[in-house]
Design an enzyme around this catalytic site. Sequence first.
Site, mmCIF file in Angstrom:
data_model
loop_
_atom_site.group_PDB
_atom_site.id
_atom_site.type_symbol
_atom_site.label_atom_id
_atom_site.label_comp_id
_atom_site.label_asym_id
_atom_site.label_seq_id
_atom_site.Cartn_x
_atom_site.Cartn_y
_atom_site.Cartn_z
ATOM 1 C CE LYS A 52 -3.970 -2.094 2.360
ATOM 2 N NZ LYS A 52 -4.670 -2.308 3.624
ATOM 3 C CD GLN A 96 -3.695 -4.619 6.783
ATOM 4 O OE1 GLN A 96 -3.719 -3.638 6.068
ATOM 5 N NE2 GLN A 96 -4.236 -5.769 6.431
ATOM 6 C CG ASP A 119 -9.777 -0.145 5.032
ATOM 7 O OD1 ASP A 119 -9.507 -0.442 3.850
ATOM 8 O OD2 ASP A 119 -9.053 -0.458 5.994
#
Length: 294
Positions: A52, A96, A119
Amino acid sequence: MELLDGKKVSNDIKAEITQEVNKMKANGEKVPHLAAIIVGNDGASLTYVGSKVKSCELVGFESTLIKMPSTTSETELLKKIIELNEDDNIDGFIVQLPLPKQIDTQKILMAIDPSKDVDGFHPENFGKMALDMTTFIPATPFGILELLERYGVETQGKHTVVIGRSHIVGRPMSILMGRKGFPGNSTVTLTHSYTKNIAQITTQADIIITALGVPNYLKAEMIKDDAVVIDVGITRVPDENDSRGYRITGDVDFENVSKKASYITPVPGGVGPMTIAMLLKNTLLAREQKRLLQ
């Protein structure tokens, strides 16, 4: 059979985002800034977050990686999230998953400012998505929609079967495929571990989206001819012939299913690369929304 090439499409999207960022730079505007928090040393998570950060550099974004030890308390992580919520320089950030056992994941996701939740996991964003309002769509479902759209896969009036009901893929996918517009307007069946006679249902499906995490689960006899098959599964299967000691396998018995399908995503190289591309797209959207409010 046509391969839905996520690697190629994700590179196209990254090139488009790079052009947008170059325009921002030329206009003297602030470029998007994505931050990622990782708690602990999970190998797969570290690899994923690393890719990422690399993707951010590639498209010209600023990025910040915050590593916290696996012993981090819930309070410490919440404090870090509040810092990022209040930092005007950060346009979007992710935490995460999975998180260590001592941390309540739901509490953490609730603490993220919805306007920075790239997200798309915050209940406010999930609710807006369910109501067809403009919001951040979770990156993996967003990537699947983009693949279907760019390959012109017909979804209207089709029967879509989703296997798996996770909050990250299965459930949002079932909502999105049934919404008005394209890709959408399909009749959706959401199946899971308690569904009886699943093969009876999948053999009726025009489109199958599987996010189960069971290697080679979907067999050729479980699909009808010319079905569209989207494989979200990604599992490390031990393999002595591979230098890494494992190979990446999806939910679909690709070799046999691909002989019957009209479109299919490979694993790796299908949905995976799209997830990162759409996270970047969400961050770009977050930056643009912020600019409009300033």
